[in-house]
Motif scaffolding. Sequence first.
Motif, PDB file in Angstrom:
ATOM      1  N   SER A   1      36.555  35.228  34.174  1.00 40.16           N
ATOM      2  CA  SER A   1      37.680  36.158  33.987  1.00 40.16           C
ATOM      3  C   SER A   1      37.322  37.263  33.009  1.00 40.16           C
ATOM      4  CB  SER A   1      38.912  35.390  33.495  1.00 40.16           C
ATOM      5  OG  SER A   1      39.303  34.412  34.434  1.00 40.16           O
TER       6      SER A   1
ATOM      7  N   LEU B   1      34.931  39.683  34.750  1.00 37.12           N
ATOM      8  CA  LEU B   1      35.437  40.401  35.922  1.00 37.12           C
ATOM      9  C   LEU B   1      35.847  41.824  35.573  1.00 37.12           C
ATOM     10  CD1 LEU B   1      36.179  40.323  38.904  1.00 37.12           C
ATOM     11  CD2 LEU B   1      38.406  39.370  38.264  1.00 37.12           C
TER      12      LEU B   1
ATOM     13  N   GLN C   1      34.283  45.057  37.416  1.00 37.83           N
ATOM     14  CA  GLN C   1      35.096  46.003  38.182  1.00 37.83           C
ATOM     15  C   GLN C   1      34.911  47.429  37.683  1.00 37.83           C
ATOM     16  OE1 GLN C   1      39.055  44.356  37.897  1.00 37.83           O
ATOM     17  NE2 GLN C   1      38.839  43.197  39.787  1.00 37.83           N
TER      18      GLN C   1
ATOM     19  N   ALA D   1      41.171  41.017  44.221  1.00 36.81           N
ATOM     20  CA  ALA D   1      40.646  39.943  43.373  1.00 36.81           C
ATOM     21  C   ALA D   1      40.480  38.627  44.112  1.00 36.81           C
ATOM     22  CB  ALA D   1      41.554  39.740  42.163  1.00 36.81           C
ATOM     23  N   THR D   2      41.069  38.499  45.289  1.00 32.47           N
ATOM     24  CA  THR D   2      40.995  37.226  46.012  1.00 32.47           C
ATOM     25  C   THR D   2      40.313  37.336  47.366  1.00 32.47           C
ATOM     26  OG1 THR D   2      43.214  37.608  46.948  1.00 32.47           O
ATOM     27  CG2 THR D   2      43.072  36.337  44.890  1.00 32.47           C
TER      28      THR D   2
ATOM     29  N   SER E   1      34.504  37.542  40.968  1.00 25.89           N
ATOM     30  CA  SER E   1      35.865  37.217  41.404  1.00 25.89           C
ATOM     31  C   SER E   1      35.895  35.922  42.197  1.00 25.89           C
ATOM     32  CB  SER E   1      36.424  38.364  42.244  1.00 25.89           C
ATOM     33  OG  SER E   1      37.712  38.053  42.736  1.00 25.89           O
TER      34      SER E   1
END
Length: 298
Positions: A56, A59, A63, A193-194, A250
């Motif tokens: 986390s 990430l 990004q 993100a998923t 991610s």
Amino acid sequence: MLSRAVRPALKAGAAASVRPVAAPAATFATLREIEQRLKSISNIEKITKTMKIVASTKLNRAQRAMTESRQYGKTSNTVFEQAETKPLESEGKKTLIVVSGSDKGLCGGIHSGLSKQVRRMLVETPDADIVVLGEKCKAQLSRSNGKNIVLSFNNVGKNIPTFAEAQAIADQISLLPADYASIQIVYNKFVNATSYEPTPVEAFSEEAIKESPNFSAFEIDDEVLTNFREYALSNTLFWALAEGHACEISARRNAMDNASKNAGDMISKYQILYNRTRQAVITGELVEIITGASASEE
């Protein structure tokens, strides 16, 4: 013949041998096994939670690097779009597929998705050459299409990709002896993100750029064209590596989150099983004590 005095002792010994003496020992062994299983699952849960926290924190940086790298790729694409550049279909020339993977695992099916996309592309061009970035995709593609792999790179994806790394990879690709009509870079496109999806992007050859209908408007000399083509390849590789790195971080965060939830569910189930087994052991011991006390009173 045995005497009558010996017969009661034999009956008592037979009764003692028939009695299930091993059951309590087996129950205690089961309790120890359940307790050890609980400890191991708890340790796994701690590890997965820690890896989720680390992913986390990484990430956000990944990004940001992905957003910055998109400017490199979009700049080259803008030139090719305005020049109306298209890949050439030359007979006798192969297609090169560059797979943008990494060396790390524990991130779901992100690498297997790239390998499946490459296998689908090889159905149309079975004689295409493959350049693999990262050991994970290399191990998967070596089992099914090892003869197509002409170049591979390791130590990829440990940190946020840089343009210098992409340029070094592009230099090695440019040194390949074959003259390719088309170079396609397969990478994981970051959707959110998923979710992510394997996507091929074209890195045009020097001949394709030269034969573009509107390329003369840019007034690029032939001597500079080779450098421009290598620079465009580096831009596209940098874009693919940075976007794939963000997808990997991610996916690892999501995988560790799911693993932590599964570990928590297993801990709850084993805790209930441990409590029930322990209660059964205590109940069995109480029954034996009461039975022994009753027998002694008689």
